[in-house]
Design a protein around this motif. Structure first.
Motif, PDB file in Angstrom:
ATOM      1  N   ILE A 311     -95.981   7.448 -99.942  1.00 37.83           N
ATOM      2  CA  ILE A 311     -96.214   8.531 -98.968  1.00 37.83           C
ATOM      3  C   ILE A 311     -95.438   8.235 -97.680  1.00 37.83           C
ATOM      4  O   ILE A 311     -95.485   7.109 -97.163  1.00 37.83           O
ATOM      5  CB  ILE A 311     -97.727   8.671 -98.664  1.00 37.83           C
ATOM      6  CG1 ILE A 311     -98.447   9.252 -99.890  1.00 37.83           C
ATOM      7  CG2 ILE A 311     -97.972   9.544 -97.443  1.00 37.83           C
ATOM      8  CD1 ILE A 311     -99.958   9.337 -99.736  1.00 37.83           C
ATOM      9  N   VAL A 312     -94.720   9.246 -97.203  1.00 35.61           N
ATOM     10  CA  VAL A 312     -93.889   9.050 -95.994  1.00 35.61           C
ATOM     11  C   VAL A 312     -94.736   9.317 -94.744  1.00 35.61           C
ATOM     12  O   VAL A 312     -95.193  10.447 -94.514  1.00 35.61           O
ATOM     13  CB  VAL A 312     -92.675  10.012 -96.023  1.00 35.61           C
ATOM     14  CG1 VAL A 312     -91.805   9.798 -94.775  1.00 35.61           C
ATOM     15  CG2 VAL A 312     -91.867   9.813 -97.301  1.00 35.61           C
ATOM     16  N   GLN A 322     -94.835  13.154 -94.568  1.00 33.82           N
ATOM     17  CA  GLN A 322     -95.916  13.692 -95.413  1.00 33.82           C
ATOM     18  C   GLN A 322     -97.301  13.387 -94.845  1.00 33.82           C
ATOM     19  O   GLN A 322     -98.280  14.028 -95.230  1.00 33.82           O
ATOM     20  CB  GLN A 322     -95.811  13.094 -96.822  1.00 33.82           C
ATOM     21  CG  GLN A 322     -94.529  13.494 -97.531  1.00 33.82           C
ATOM     22  CD  GLN A 322     -94.313  12.732 -98.811  1.00 33.82           C
ATOM     23  OE1 GLN A 322     -94.592  11.535 -98.894  1.00 33.82           O
ATOM     24  NE2 GLN A 322     -93.824  13.419 -99.826  1.00 33.82           N
ATOM     25  N   LEU A 323     -97.401  12.383 -93.996  1.00 32.68           N
ATOM     26  CA  LEU A 323     -98.712  12.026 -93.442  1.00 32.68           C
ATOM     27  C   LEU A 323     -98.569  11.753 -91.944  1.00 32.68           C
ATOM     28  O   LEU A 323     -97.811  10.874 -91.546  1.00 32.68           O
ATOM     29  CB  LEU A 323     -99.257  10.772 -94.142  1.00 32.68           C
ATOM     30  CG  LEU A 323    -100.731  10.498 -93.884  1.00 32.68           C
ATOM     31  CD1 LEU A 323    -101.582  11.031 -95.021  1.00 32.68           C
ATOM     32  CD2 LEU A 323    -101.000   9.004 -93.727  1.00 32.68           C
ATOM     33  N   GLY A 324     -99.289  12.523 -91.151  1.00 34.68           N
ATOM     34  CA  GLY A 324     -99.237  12.356 -89.700  1.00 34.68           C
ATOM     35  C   GLY A 324    -100.413  11.500 -89.228  1.00 34.68           C
ATOM     36  O   GLY A 324    -101.143  10.923 -90.037  1.00 34.68           O
ATOM     37  N   ILE A 355    -103.503   0.027 -89.867  1.00 35.64           N
ATOM     38  CA  ILE A 355    -102.587   0.872 -89.090  1.00 35.64           C
ATOM     39  C   ILE A 355    -101.172   0.588 -89.589  1.00 35.64           C
ATOM     40  O   ILE A 355    -100.785  -0.571 -89.724  1.00 35.64           O
ATOM     41  CB  ILE A 355    -102.740   0.548 -87.595  1.00 35.64           C
ATOM     42  CG1 ILE A 355    -104.154   0.941 -87.149  1.00 35.64           C
ATOM     43  CG2 ILE A 355    -101.682   1.257 -86.770  1.00 35.64           C
ATOM     44  CD1 ILE A 355    -104.529   0.509 -85.757  1.00 35.64           C
ATOM     45  N   PRO A 356    -100.397   1.615 -89.895  1.00 33.31           N
ATOM     46  CA  PRO A 356     -99.055   1.360 -90.432  1.00 33.31           C
ATOM     47  C   PRO A 356     -98.093   0.816 -89.373  1.00 33.31           C
ATOM     48  O   PRO A 356     -98.297   1.027 -88.180  1.00 33.31           O
ATOM     49  CB  PRO A 356     -98.601   2.745 -90.912  1.00 33.31           C
ATOM     50  CG  PRO A 356     -99.444   3.723 -90.187  1.00 33.31           C
ATOM     51  CD  PRO A 356    -100.704   3.046 -89.790  1.00 33.31           C
ATOM     52  N   GLN A 367    -103.202   4.118 -92.355  1.00 34.34           N
ATOM     53  CA  GLN A 367    -102.600   4.144 -93.699  1.00 34.34           C
ATOM     54  C   GLN A 367    -103.478   4.925 -94.675  1.00 34.34           C
ATOM     55  O   GLN A 367    -104.709   4.846 -94.595  1.00 34.34           O
ATOM     56  CB  GLN A 367    -102.472   2.714 -94.232  1.00 34.34           C
ATOM     57  CG  GLN A 367    -101.424   1.897 -93.524  1.00 34.34           C
ATOM     58  CD  GLN A 367    -101.443   0.458 -94.005  1.00 34.34           C
ATOM     59  OE1 GLN A 367    -102.502  -0.143 -94.194  1.00 34.34           O
ATOM     60  NE2 GLN A 367    -100.266  -0.099 -94.200  1.00 34.34           N
ATOM     61  N   PRO A 368    -102.838   5.616 -95.621  1.00 38.51           N
ATOM     62  CA  PRO A 368    -103.642   6.198 -96.697  1.00 38.51           C
ATOM     63  C   PRO A 368    -104.269   5.045 -97.480  1.00 38.51           C
ATOM     64  O   PRO A 368    -103.580   4.084 -97.830  1.00 38.51           O
ATOM     65  CB  PRO A 368    -102.628   6.982 -97.534  1.00 38.51           C
ATOM     66  CG  PRO A 368    -101.288   6.457 -97.170  1.00 38.51           C
ATOM     67  CD  PRO A 368    -101.399   5.862 -95.796  1.00 38.51           C
TER      68      PRO A 368
END
Ligand code: NAD
Length: 487
Positions: A311-312, A322-324, A355-356, A367-368
């Motif tokens: 996932i971006v 793709q993920l904010g 946290i990314p 993070q997902p």
């Protein structure tokens, strides 16, 4: 400030400020940047909004449904023409990636105006009831001034999903967006005026949990429609009950998504990811308890991990993202707390959990996250997290998973993935929820009713069903003969 509106509130067809209201900031969650400064509504602003709605509503109700519908359809067209601009605003307001907002936010709001505008002419008819020589007829009449109170995950959609059926039925609406996402609803109000809506029929006022009660308790308000959490729902429904106001409650969930071993695995994983990570997991109907039949557990988790790690994550205004971030720091911290509880209570962290890197340190990213070996008693399996955290639970048998799926106070939605169509129907028949999906997840087009059961709320949005929640029947008995009295 790149998204500063002309003023905080929109009443009687124009922007209005009252600097005596508590000031607050609108923050772009991706960077922490202040994008607007606003004021919460003072009691005077609330009075003004309700008074103008009350004044405008009578004439609006007297117009033909076709004429009302025409205005809503025009608003839908304008929203579509401005989709890019509105989507960018929605992204700034919420932090949701433009990749999502461009297809899911203003467009679904526009769908509501188009749908309700389109059915206006036929959908508001009453019945004729023959009674021998006498007869009766029913009329569908508006309620009056309706209040809409929104959550922060789909601000423009919520503003339209409440506004469109309310207006088409001949009501006026005073809408209060979430204090986290105050901007989109103001644009909707502006567009409605441009489309020809008479002034006063769709007013927007700002504020938080202390402002909401001023609307809910107001004597001139006939109905309250809330999208929010269960605890807020209990307070609002309780307050509305003191005057027996009409209510619609669109509340939270902890929905089961059940994957049987004969399911199309890639579809089931895709459905589970959409139903947990879309809008950074901030979707009420998410299938956050993913029950996977034991025989396919390893395969499911292996592919889920691979796909999740691709996932971006990044700048929400970049089309590739793709993920904010999450809507706010408070919400992100709440989700991080749940992740810690998951670890502490013994769930297996498959991926994510923190946290990314490579994102703005001021952004509220997370993070997902996937947990496996989750059991029914764990906090993360019982409480609504409202973030990108998927809990995978194992099961053996159909009866067992139905019972466990239903073992929650929530009842918003649920889903089943299987290639056995009779089993799919058997399972959805027994799941206690307002909206269920077979071999897909989270699709909510305007044509279908949406809403919860149990503590996830009552009333339905969208579809013809919504008309019943913004109008009431008036019955007229007509006698064709003389009155026969026994005295
Ligand atoms: P929230 O309950 O904190 O706030 C919702 C709205 O209610 C906000 O506008 C808030 O200012 C207002 N409010 C709070 N207390 C109030 C009171 N006492 N009186 C009047 N208004 C009051 O919810 P949130 O954090 O903004 O949104 C997340 C929640 O919303 C989640 O639980 C989610 O599941 C739910 N939700 C449900 C749906 C649905 O359609 N069922 C859709 C989106 C979100």
């Amino acid at each position: 400030m790149r998204a500063q509106p002309k003023a905080s509130h929109f009443i009687d067809g124009e922007y209005i400020e009252d600097a005596a209201g508590t000031p607050f900031e609108s923050i772009y969650p991706a960077t922490g940047e202040v994008i607007a400064r606003l004021h919460a509504a003072t009691p005077a602003i609330v009075e003004k909004a309700i008074a103008s709605a009350r004044r405008a509503q009578k004439e609006w109700a007297a117009m033909s449904p076709t004429a009302r519908g025409r205005i809503l359809k025009r608003a839908a067209e304008i929203m579509r023409e401005r989709n890019r601009e509105l989507s960018e605003l929605e992204t700034l307001d919420t932090g949701k990636p433009i990749q999502e907002t461009i297809v899911a936010d203003p467009t679904s709001g526009a769908d509501a105006f188009e749908f309700f505008g389109g059915i206006a002419a036929a959908g508001l008819n009453g019945d004729y009831i023959p009674l021998g020589q006498d007869f009766a007829f029913t009329k569908r009449v508006p309620l009056g001034v309706c209040v809409g109170i929104g959550a922060w995950n789909y601000p423009q959609q919520i503003a339209c999903w409440k506004g469109a059926p309310a207006l088409v039925c001949g009501n006026a609406m005073v809408f209060k967006p979430s204090e986290n996402t105050p901007l989109g609803a103001l644009k909707i109000a502006e567009i409605l005026i441009e489309a020809g809506l008479p002034k006063g029929l769709y007013n927007v006022i700002q504020g938080d949990r202390s402002t909401g009660p001023l609307l809910v308790n107001h004597k001139d308000v006939a109905k309250v429609s809330l999208t929010g959490s269960v605890p807020t729902g209990k307070k609002v429904a309780g307050a509305a009950a003191s005057d027996l106001k009409h209510v619609t409650m669109e509340l939270g969930g902890k929905s089961p998504l059940i994957v049987f071993d004969d399911a199309d695995l890639e579809s089931a994983i895709g459905g589970a990811m959409l139903g947990n990570f879309y809008s950074t997991g901030q979707v009420c109907s998410n299938g956050t308890r993913v029950f996977v039949q034991k025989g396919i557990k390893q395969q499911f988790l292996t592919r889920l991990k691979e796909r999740t790690e691709k996932i971006v994550i990044g700048d929400p205004l970049d089309e590739a993202t793709q993920l904010g971030p999450m809507v706010s720091k408070a919400q992100r911290d709440k989700v991080l707390d749940y992740i810690e509880k998951g670890k502490a209570e013994g769930a297996t962290l498959v991926t994510g959990g923190g946290i990314p890197n490579d994102v703005s340190a001021e952004g509220t990213y997370i993070q997902p996250t996937v947990f496996a070996d989750v059991t029914d008693d764990m906090t993360i399996a019982r409480e609504e997290i409202f973030g990108p955290v998927m809990c995978v639970l194992d099961f053996d048998h159909e009866d067992e998973v139905i019972e466990r799926g239903n073992a929650t106070e929530f009842g918003l939605s649920g889903g089943v993935f299987t290639s056995d169509i009779t089993r799919a129907h058997r399972v959805v028949d027994q799941l206690e929820a307002g909206t269920l999906w077979i071999n897909t997840y989270n699709l909510a087009p305007v044509e279908i009713p949406f809403g919860g059961s149990k503590q996830s709320g009552f009333g339905r949005e969208n579809s013809l069903a919504a008309l019943e929640h913004y109008s009431e029947l008036k019955t007229v008995y007509v006698s064709m003969g003389k009155v026969e009295a026994p005295y």
